[in-house]
Scaffold this motif. Structure first.
Motif, PDB file in Angstrom:
ATOM      1  N   ARG A 125      64.965  40.775  53.513  1.00 10.31           N
ATOM      2  CA  ARG A 125      66.396  40.523  53.745  1.00 10.31           C
ATOM      3  C   ARG A 125      66.971  41.597  54.655  1.00 10.31           C
ATOM      4  O   ARG A 125      66.473  42.725  54.666  1.00 10.31           O
ATOM      5  CB  ARG A 125      67.152  40.579  52.423  1.00 10.31           C
ATOM      6  N   ALA A 126      68.034  41.235  55.367  1.00  9.35           N
ATOM      7  CA  ALA A 126      68.703  42.225  56.199  1.00  9.35           C
ATOM      8  C   ALA A 126      69.233  43.336  55.295  1.00  9.35           C
ATOM      9  O   ALA A 126      69.782  43.040  54.226  1.00  9.35           O
ATOM     10  CB  ALA A 126      69.856  41.569  56.959  1.00  9.35           C
ATOM     11  N   ASP A 127      69.059  44.578  55.695  1.00  5.23           N
ATOM     12  CA  ASP A 127      69.430  45.739  54.865  1.00  5.23           C
ATOM     13  C   ASP A 127      68.876  45.570  53.446  1.00  5.23           C
ATOM     14  O   ASP A 127      69.573  45.818  52.462  1.00  5.23           O
ATOM     15  CB  ASP A 127      70.967  45.887  54.787  1.00  5.23           C
ATOM     16  N   GLY A 128      67.641  45.125  53.370  1.00 11.88           N
ATOM     17  CA  GLY A 128      67.078  44.729  52.077  1.00 11.88           C
ATOM     18  C   GLY A 128      66.300  45.806  51.345  1.00 11.88           C
ATOM     19  O   GLY A 128      65.539  45.473  50.432  1.00 11.88           O
ATOM     20  N   ASP A 129      66.456  47.077  51.718  1.00 11.70           N
ATOM     21  CA  ASP A 129      65.742  48.122  50.984  1.00 11.70           C
ATOM     22  C   ASP A 129      66.363  48.294  49.599  1.00 11.70           C
ATOM     23  O   ASP A 129      67.576  48.382  49.458  1.00 11.70           O
ATOM     24  CB  ASP A 129      65.821  49.458  51.735  1.00 11.70           C
ATOM     25  N   VAL A 184      56.728  56.641  44.850  1.00 12.28           N
ATOM     26  CA  VAL A 184      57.292  55.352  45.258  1.00 12.28           C
ATOM     27  C   VAL A 184      58.731  55.335  44.759  1.00 12.28           C
ATOM     28  O   VAL A 184      58.993  55.579  43.576  1.00 12.28           O
ATOM     29  CB  VAL A 184      56.487  54.187  44.645  1.00 12.28           C
ATOM     30  N   VAL A 185      59.662  55.056  45.678  1.00 11.83           N
ATOM     31  CA  VAL A 185      61.084  55.119  45.291  1.00 11.83           C
ATOM     32  C   VAL A 185      61.791  53.768  45.465  1.00 11.83           C
ATOM     33  O   VAL A 185      62.995  53.672  45.291  1.00 11.83           O
ATOM     34  CB  VAL A 185      61.839  56.216  46.077  1.00 11.83           C
ATOM     35  N   GLY A 186      61.023  52.738  45.831  1.00 16.55           N
ATOM     36  CA  GLY A 186      61.640  51.422  45.984  1.00 16.55           C
ATOM     37  C   GLY A 186      60.762  50.486  46.773  1.00 16.55           C
ATOM     38  O   GLY A 186      59.573  50.759  46.989  1.00 16.55           O
ATOM     39  N   VAL A 187      61.348  49.359  47.170  1.00 16.00           N
ATOM     40  CA  VAL A 187      60.602  48.392  48.006  1.00 16.00           C
ATOM     41  C   VAL A 187      61.459  47.957  49.187  1.00 16.00           C
ATOM     42  O   VAL A 187      62.687  47.909  49.110  1.00 16.00           O
ATOM     43  CB  VAL A 187      60.192  47.118  47.225  1.00 16.00           C
ATOM     44  N   LYS A 188      60.742  47.628  50.274  1.00 14.21           N
ATOM     45  CA  LYS A 188      61.402  46.978  51.409  1.00 14.21           C
ATOM     46  C   LYS A 188      61.333  45.482  51.136  1.00 14.21           C
ATOM     47  O   LYS A 188      60.343  44.987  50.598  1.00 14.21           O
ATOM     48  CB  LYS A 188      60.640  47.261  52.701  1.00 14.21           C
ATOM     49  N   THR A 189      62.372  44.753  51.514  1.00  9.20           N
ATOM     50  CA  THR A 189      62.323  43.296  51.385  1.00  9.20           C
ATOM     51  C   THR A 189      62.587  42.669  52.744  1.00  9.20           C
ATOM     52  O   THR A 189      62.934  43.381  53.700  1.00  9.20           O
ATOM     53  CB  THR A 189      63.369  42.767  50.382  1.00  9.20           C
ATOM     54  N   THR A 221      58.101  43.352  50.881  1.00  7.12           N
ATOM     55  CA  THR A 221      57.087  43.451  51.939  1.00  7.12           C
ATOM     56  C   THR A 221      56.337  44.780  51.952  1.00  7.12           C
ATOM     57  O   THR A 221      55.246  44.867  52.478  1.00  7.12           O
ATOM     58  CB  THR A 221      57.739  43.253  53.327  1.00  7.12           C
ATOM     59  N   ASP A 222      56.936  45.807  51.373  1.00  9.03           N
ATOM     60  CA  ASP A 222      56.279  47.125  51.409  1.00  9.03           C
ATOM     61  C   ASP A 222      56.921  48.026  50.354  1.00  9.03           C
ATOM     62  O   ASP A 222      58.015  47.734  49.877  1.00  9.03           O
ATOM     63  CB  ASP A 222      56.441  47.756  52.796  1.00  9.03           C
TER      64      ASP A 222
END
Lengths: 414, 94
Positions: free
Chosen positions: A126-130, A119-124, A110-111
């Protein structure tokens, strides 16, 4: 990347890879072979038909002027082939999984997660989905919400994208082979323009699969909006055209689908990489709409991103400077060369009245051909004169026709 | 061959979420909008102007996730995100 020992996560928002994906239907051997050598020898490779003939049709109201090329030489090895994404994407994603990539499906990225400019990753969703990573490869397609979150491109304008709607139509194998003059797994592609887009900038396509046909029509979104035509009405109208109707008759629609195609061309390509990220495929507007090539640009850009990241890993440096080797690979490949060649096309289509290129000229061409082949007692000299006049008049006179020819040449050779 | 849009949409497998992933940002913008373009350009007839209620109805469960409305709404009045992971359309052929 997985082959080189990097730890890779493959994020997919659908139930499985390909669940959400559609395309017209042509895949290209060369660029796939660069990733999966001799893939066509693999048992169970999900090819529909390998293409031996490509046809281009200029449609009149109930007529067509055709241009095409068939060649047995396209068989050894295949030049291109048709496919269906649900089967193909699962096969292709499985290659990554076999190499060690971890598949995570039914998950939307999502972000992007940022630390300063990195950029160090993505948000998803899912619960606790970073998810954290050294590099994020943004491959989320034409809508690329991640690209927007990153700010590398603003919203596409309606004149930078086409909307295509498509149906997969079932027909018995023998009917397809008879109607298209094919043997075994041979296939044909047809691209059509003119009457079938009702004066809007766009094209239709009819591709042969094993036991189905892929029929679609795509038009620029700004013109679709202006005309207030329902996209599926365009598809229905195309089905009624005598040239199409006779090829699909008796068929049963198995699936309807729709998709945006990025058609902004060279000038719409966003920055390709930065600190901790690369963007590939449709998300980077890497589509050559003049030659309806997209899957090959997407695969090759993905390969280049993978190679650049493996190199970056070797250096232990995932900065913008390090990942720029991805940009350089794109810049020195056919991707940049081809998109640059047609960089003026988008502007040409924007400036020209679409009615002229997609309605008046195809109709005039059909009328001219009709007159030339009609034996009605008029002399051949008179017929030639009439045919030339029809084309000239459609363009608004000799000077305008020459101007258009010149502009067209420039746009295709920028 | 399926000619109506409902026949066409019937060919796609949907797993519908309870909440819409498409949101009309400002009702007033739809009221002001003279052309109601979204009633035409959507390939799955998601949007329809309800004259009585004076609002745009959103049949999000029909959505084929193409993104046209996000780009083509003249008032940029549609908040568009993907359905939750695993929800929305699943193609059988693609």
């Amino acid at each position: 990347m997985a082959r080189a020992g990097l730890s890779v996560v493959l994020l997919e928002r659908g139930e499985f890879p390909g669940a959400k994906n559609i395309f017209g239907g042509v895949l290209y051997r060369k660029q796939l072979e660069d990733i999966v050598p001799e893939f066509w020898k693999e048992k169970g490779f999900p090819m529909e038909r390998h293409i031996v003939e490509q046809r281009i049709w200029m449609m009149g109201k109930e007529s067509v002027v055709t241009f095409g090329h068939r060649n047995e030489a396209y068989k050894q090895p295949y030049n291109c082939f048709t496919g269906l994404r649900v089967k193909f994407d699962q096969w292709f994603a499985d290659k990554a999984v076999q190499a060690g990539a971890i598949p995570v499906y039914q998950t939307v990225a999502t972000d992007v997660i940022r630390e300063g400019s990195r950029v160090v990753g993505v948000k998803t969703d899912r619960a606790d989905g970073d998810l954290y990573a050294n590099v994020v490869v943004i491959a989320d397609g034409v809508n690329s919400l991640l690209g927007k979150a990153l700010g590398i491109h603003k919203e596409w304008r309606p004149d930078e994208v086409s909307l295509a709607v498509k149906e997969v139509i079932a027909l018995p194998k023998e009917k397809i082979e008879d109607r298209f003059n094919l043997e075994g797994d041979e296939g044909v592609t047809i691209e059509f323009m003119g009457e079938t887009t009702l004066g809007m900038a766009g094209m239709g396509f009819l591709y042969t699969n094993k036991e189905t046909l892929s029929l679609g029509v795509g038009v620029m979104v700004d013109q679709l909006r202006e005309k207030k035509v329902k996209p599926y009405a365009l598809l229905e109208a195309a089905k009624q055209h005598p040239m199409i109707r006779k090829l699909i008759q008796g068929g049963e629609t198995l699936e309807y689908s729709g998709h945006l195609i990025p058609e902004g061309g060279y000038h719409s390509i966003p920055p390709l990489s930065g600190d901790g990220w690369c963007v590939v495929g449709d998300a980077a507007q890497l589509v050559n709409f003049v030659h309806r090539e997209g899957t090959n640009l997407a695969m090759t850009s993905g390969r280049f991103a993978g190679e650049a990241i493996v190199e970056a890993k070797g250096r232990g440096d995932y900065s913008r400077a390090s990942l720029q080797s991805y940009d350089r690979k794109i810049r020195s490949s056919f991707i940049e060369a081809d998109l640059k060649k047609y960089k003026g096309m988008h502007q040409l289509l924007k400036e020209q009245d679409p009615e002229l290129l997609f309605d008046k000229l195809p109709h005039a061409l059909n009328e001219a051909a009709y007159q030339l082949f009609l034996v009605d007692g008029l002399s051949k000299a008179q017929k030639q004169k009439t045919a030339i006049k029809l084309i000239k008049d459609a363009a608004g006179g000799t000077v305008n026709l020459l101007k258009l020819g010149y502009k067209g040449w420039r746009a295709m050779n920028g | 061959m399926s000619e109506s849009i409902s026949d066409k949409l019937f060919t796609i497998r949907y797993k519908c979420d309870d909440v819409s992933h498409l949101i009309i940002k400002e009702r007033d913008s739809c009221l002001k909008c003279a052309k109601k373009d979204c009633n035409y350009f959507c390939p799955s007839d998601v949007y329809e102007w309800d004259k009585k209620q004076k609002l745009t109805t959103v049949a999000f469960e029909n959505c084929i996730e193409c993104g046209t409305c996000r780009i083509a709404c003249p008032y940029d009045n549609i908040e568009w995100v993907y359905p939750k992971g695993g929800y929305g359309i699943t193609y059988k052929y693609g």
